[in-house]
Design an enzyme around this catalytic site. Structure first.
Site, mmCIF file in Angstrom:
data_model
loop_
_atom_site.group_PDB
_atom_site.id
_atom_site.type_symbol
_atom_site.label_atom_id
_atom_site.label_comp_id
_atom_site.label_asym_id
_atom_site.label_seq_id
_atom_site.Cartn_x
_atom_site.Cartn_y
_atom_site.Cartn_z
ATOM 1 N N TYR A 33 0.828 -1.200 0.000
ATOM 2 C CA TYR A 33 0.000 0.000 0.000
ATOM 3 C C TYR A 33 0.863 1.251 0.000
ATOM 4 O O TYR A 33 2.069 1.200 0.269
ATOM 5 C CB TYR A 33 -0.937 0.018 1.219
ATOM 6 C CG TYR A 33 -0.263 0.348 2.539
ATOM 7 C CD1 TYR A 33 -0.388 1.621 3.100
ATOM 8 C CD2 TYR A 33 0.494 -0.594 3.226
ATOM 9 C CE1 TYR A 33 0.219 1.944 4.311
ATOM 10 C CE2 TYR A 33 1.102 -0.293 4.431
ATOM 11 C CZ TYR A 33 0.967 0.972 4.972
ATOM 12 O OH TYR A 33 1.582 1.284 6.158
ATOM 13 N N LYS A 148 6.553 -1.933 2.029
ATOM 14 C CA LYS A 148 5.349 -1.343 2.632
ATOM 15 C C LYS A 148 4.197 -2.338 2.492
ATOM 16 O O LYS A 148 3.282 -2.179 1.677
ATOM 17 C CB LYS A 148 5.023 0.000 1.991
ATOM 18 C CG LYS A 148 4.158 0.902 2.873
ATOM 19 C CD LYS A 148 4.135 2.307 2.335
ATOM 20 C CE LYS A 148 3.208 3.216 3.133
ATOM 21 N NZ LYS A 148 3.650 3.445 4.507
ATOM 22 N N GLU A 180 12.806 2.973 14.282
ATOM 23 C CA GLU A 180 11.847 3.984 13.838
ATOM 24 C C GLU A 180 10.632 3.971 14.749
ATOM 25 O O GLU A 180 10.643 3.339 15.811
ATOM 26 C CB GLU A 180 11.450 3.753 12.382
ATOM 27 C CG GLU A 180 10.826 2.407 12.088
ATOM 28 C CD GLU A 180 10.500 2.225 10.607
ATOM 29 O OE1 GLU A 180 10.325 3.231 9.895
ATOM 30 O OE2 GLU A 180 10.418 1.063 10.173
ATOM 31 N N LEU A 204 11.237 1.407 7.193
ATOM 32 C CA LEU A 204 10.616 1.858 5.958
ATOM 33 C C LEU A 204 11.281 3.171 5.560
ATOM 34 O O LEU A 204 11.418 4.083 6.385
ATOM 35 C CB LEU A 204 9.115 2.079 6.144
ATOM 36 C CG LEU A 204 8.376 2.546 4.894
ATOM 37 C CD1 LEU A 204 8.297 1.425 3.869
ATOM 38 C CD2 LEU A 204 6.982 3.043 5.255
#
Length: 285
Positions: A33, A148, A180, A204
């Site tokens: 996505y 993702k 993260e 990511l």
């Protein structure tokens, strides 16, 4: 202004029941996505999102059925027909529909594509500039966070724990190293220098992260170092902030029970936030 939903080549009513129970996205989270911000009636950094989408699809072995130009045109159509000038577009592509079985036959599957556009509350985004709270949690995700993927269970659990503690989000640590956030990238400022985790498979590569690294920080004269920062470094940082597509640069003023810096959004963070907002208003294809 109205929300629009697109599914496999046609516009449908928002909330319409069109996804098959045999869709591998529904059964396995087997898909990818993207979320693109709409600013002043234009998609911001759409080409960057497309590059990441196609990379995720290659990594997941999902065939591409729509060219970048066609995908760009579809985003523009959704903005025009919805009349939403400040919002976001969500795009999801699953591997396809087949009887539930872990292995897949690529030749027998046709990817399924869903998109929708929705407005954003700009007052809420502006309020992030006052600073937010974060908590720390272990990073329990898989080893391919650079994809993702729809399969976000560890992120969901971490974000839920954070919100239950009235925090904006969680900062994740793997082997005592800050990677993260639960749904964002993390930056630290120490002695005027900006630090963030290197762009490898354990995070990511956020689009806003890229904007900070390649455009915003250099334009502000801020030095960026990509390195592994341990918990002690993060806890003693002068400033901390999240970055994500919706919120941009989000100052962190409290970490667990500790105050970050003087408990207010730091000067470097706010300079970067303001500079990013200018870049977004100017637009970027």
């Amino acid at each position: 202004m109205k929300e629009l939903t697109y599914f496999n080549g046609e516009f449908i009513e928002p909330g319409a029941k069109v996804v098959s129970v045999d869709d591998r996205g529904y059964c396995f989270g087997d898909g990818v996505y993207e979320v693109c911000r709409v600013v002043n009636g234009r998609c911001f950094a759409l080409s960057y999102h497309q590059d990441r989408l196609y990379r995720s699809m290659r990594e997941m072995d999902i065939p591409v059925r729509m060219t970048p130009d066609d995908l760009t045109e579809l985003h523009e159509i959704m903005i025009e027909q919805s009349d939403i000038t400040e919002g976001y577009i969500y795009l999801q592509i699953t591997r396809g529909v087949a009887p539930r079985h872990h292995a897949y036959d690529r030749s027998k599957l046709e990817p399924q594509m869903l998109m929708y556009i929705r407005p954003l509350d700009l007052d809420t985004i502006a309020a992030y500039g006052k600073g937010v709270k974060a908590i720390t949690l272990p990073d329990e995700r898989w080893l391919h966070c650079s994809i993702k993927s729809l399969n976000l269970v560890p992120n969901i659990l971490a974000q839920t724990k954070a919100e239950k503690k009235s925090a904006y989000s969680a900062i994740l640590f793997r082997d005592n190293i800050c990677t993260e956030g639960a749904c964002s990238n993390v930056f630290a400022v120490k002695d005027g220098i900006l630090y963030t985790y290197p762009a490898n498979d354990l995070i990511l590569k956020g689009i806003t992260r890229q904007m900070i690294a390649t455009r915003v920080a250099p334009s502000c004269g801020v030095t960026l170092i990509e390195k592994e920062c341990d918990r002690e470094f993060i806890e003693q940082a002068d400033e901390l902030f999240f970055t994500d597509t919706i919120g941009g640069v989000i100052p962190i003023v409290k970490l667990d029970r500790m105050q970050v810096g003087d408990g207010k959004p730091g000067p470097v963070t706010m300079r970067l936030r303001e500079s990013l907002e200018k870049v977004m208003l100017e637009g970027l294809p």
